[in-house]
Design an enzyme around this catalytic site. Structure first.
Site, PDB file in Angstrom:
ATOM      1  N   HIS A  50      35.073 -34.816 -23.635  1.00 18.83           N
ATOM      2  CA  HIS A  50      36.293 -34.093 -23.298  1.00 18.83           C
ATOM      3  C   HIS A  50      36.536 -34.180 -21.791  1.00 18.83           C
ATOM      4  O   HIS A  50      35.636 -34.495 -21.019  1.00 18.83           O
ATOM      5  CB  HIS A  50      36.197 -32.643 -23.751  1.00 18.83           C
ATOM      6  N   GLU A  52      37.040 -32.094 -19.286  1.00 14.84           N
ATOM      7  CA  GLU A  52      36.268 -31.293 -18.339  1.00 14.84           C
ATOM      8  C   GLU A  52      34.810 -31.751 -18.266  1.00 14.84           C
ATOM      9  O   GLU A  52      34.191 -31.706 -17.200  1.00 14.84           O
ATOM     10  CB  GLU A  52      36.365 -29.799 -18.669  1.00 14.84           C
TER      11      GLU A  52
END
Length: 377
Positions: A50, A52
């Site tokens: 993902h 982040e």
């Protein structure tokens, strides 16, 4: 730079995942320390890191004390990857700026609450309205268990897609056709009716060679030939034939042995039950569908209220023949007040043609509210 400017940077990174991250949302992340960008990340593909997590891994120990800008709330649940919120907490970031809450009920504010419980300052809603529209496909898919459906048509000023003889090449300009072809790359699947396959024998490919596009054909009697071009040079399982009990059982078995996905759908008014089919496609993790016709297919989709948005290319030509083929067929409103409408219209000129883009708004006579999904709320 300001919070808004950093979030716009994250937004731009998220856009790189268009047509690639599905059925996951498009997400971008930026880590900032002092006045400098430490690292960036974006969700490249479903099953991959993902946004982040990618940014935190690049930053390493530099993440401690930094501010994380992320377009969507970090996930709270286990999916193909572990929850992101734990990694954010452990990284030592002191502040998180979230563009919008995750509409997934498994997260839906839970990560924001955990971050705050961990002593991390959280700001939420920056560019929220823009990001909701940006991830409208994911929002519908994750909250309604239905794909986001877009209709694309190319027609004359009087709404015709072919002459009475079936001749249609070419109604719109080359630039319009190229624009429309590129749209396919934004979707998980393209859907047409059997008449389009029998008449045009299309390949139904995306403009990008690397894009795996599911090819869906509505074929209630299973008339499609196994030699059709849409089956060539692709994984047979990427082809989905939506048929009904009217189809020959032996042919269904034969096509399935060839690897083609054959879905036997309920009948509705003698045709494939469109809404039921869309629910089945969502179960197969198809989050977006582009319908390219013909007129009866589009009419059925609108009648069953599964269409969210329309792209209509209009050429400055007039056929002027009641027997010519129309872009939408089968709705039969009795009064103008029963017509399907569009809202949030955008109009642009492409070569000599006009493109009208808008969200579908279903209207009724007896005061029943529209079932249009307003993603701006």
């Amino acid at each position: 730079m300001t919070d808004l400017e950093y979030m716009k940077l994250a937004y731009g990174l998220a856009a790189k995942g268009k047509g690639k991250a599905s059925p996951n949302p498009m997400v971008g992340a930026v880590l900032v320390k002092g006045n400098s960008v430490v690292s960036e990340g974006w969700h490249r593909r479903c099953g991959g890191a993902h946004a982040e997590i990618e940014a935190l891994k690049k930053a390493g120990k530099k993440a401690c004390g930094a501010t994380l800008y992320v377009t969507l709330e970090p996930c709270f649940h286990f999916g193909r990857t572990p929850p992101c919120v734990g990694a954010v907490v452990e990284s030592g970031v002191k502040r998180v700026v979230v563009g919008m809450k995750d509409p997934n009920p498994l997260t839906a504010g839970k990560s924001i609450a955990r971050l705050r419980r961990s002593g991390i300052e959280v700001t939420c809603g920056l560019l929220g309205q823009e990001l909701k529209k940006f991830n409208e496909v994911f929002i519908k898919y994750i909250t309604q268990n239905m794909p986001f459906v877009v209709v694309k048509t190319a027609q004359t000023l009087d709404g015709k897609i072919a002459t009475r003889t079936g001749h249609s090449q070419w109604i719109t300009s080359k630039k319009s056709r190229e624009y429309g072809h590129k749209l396919r790359g934004d979707f998980d699947a393209i859907l047409v009716g059997i008449q389009t396959v029998l008449k045009d024998n299309p390949r139904l490919n995306a403009s990008r060679v690397s894009k795996k596009l599911k090819k869906i054909v509505l074929d209630s009697s299973l008339c499609v030939s196994s030699n059709a071009r849409l089956f060539q040079q692709v994984d047979p399982s990427d082809c989905i034939i939506a048929t009904t009990r009217k189809a020959n059982a032996k042919k269904i078995d034969r096509m399935r042995r060839q690897g083609v996905q054959v879905i036997v759908c309920p009948l509705k008014e003698g045709r494939v039950h469109m809404k039921w089919l869309m629910e089945e496609l969502a179960k197969k993790k198809i989050s977006s569908v582009l319908i390219e016709g013909g007129g009866q297919v589009i009419g059925s989709a609108l009648k069953e209220k599964v269409v969210d948005k329309m792209f209509t290319f209009i050429a400055p030509k007039i056929v002027g023949d009641a027997q010519a083929r129309v872009s939408v067929d089968g709705l039969s409103p009795e009064i103008v007040g029963q017509c399907v409408g569009l809202k949030d219209i955008q109009i642009k000129q492409i070569s000599q043609d006009v493109l009208i883009e808008g969200y579908v708004k279903y209207t009724y006579v007896k005061g029943v509210k529209s079932c249009f999904v307003d993603f701006d709320k």
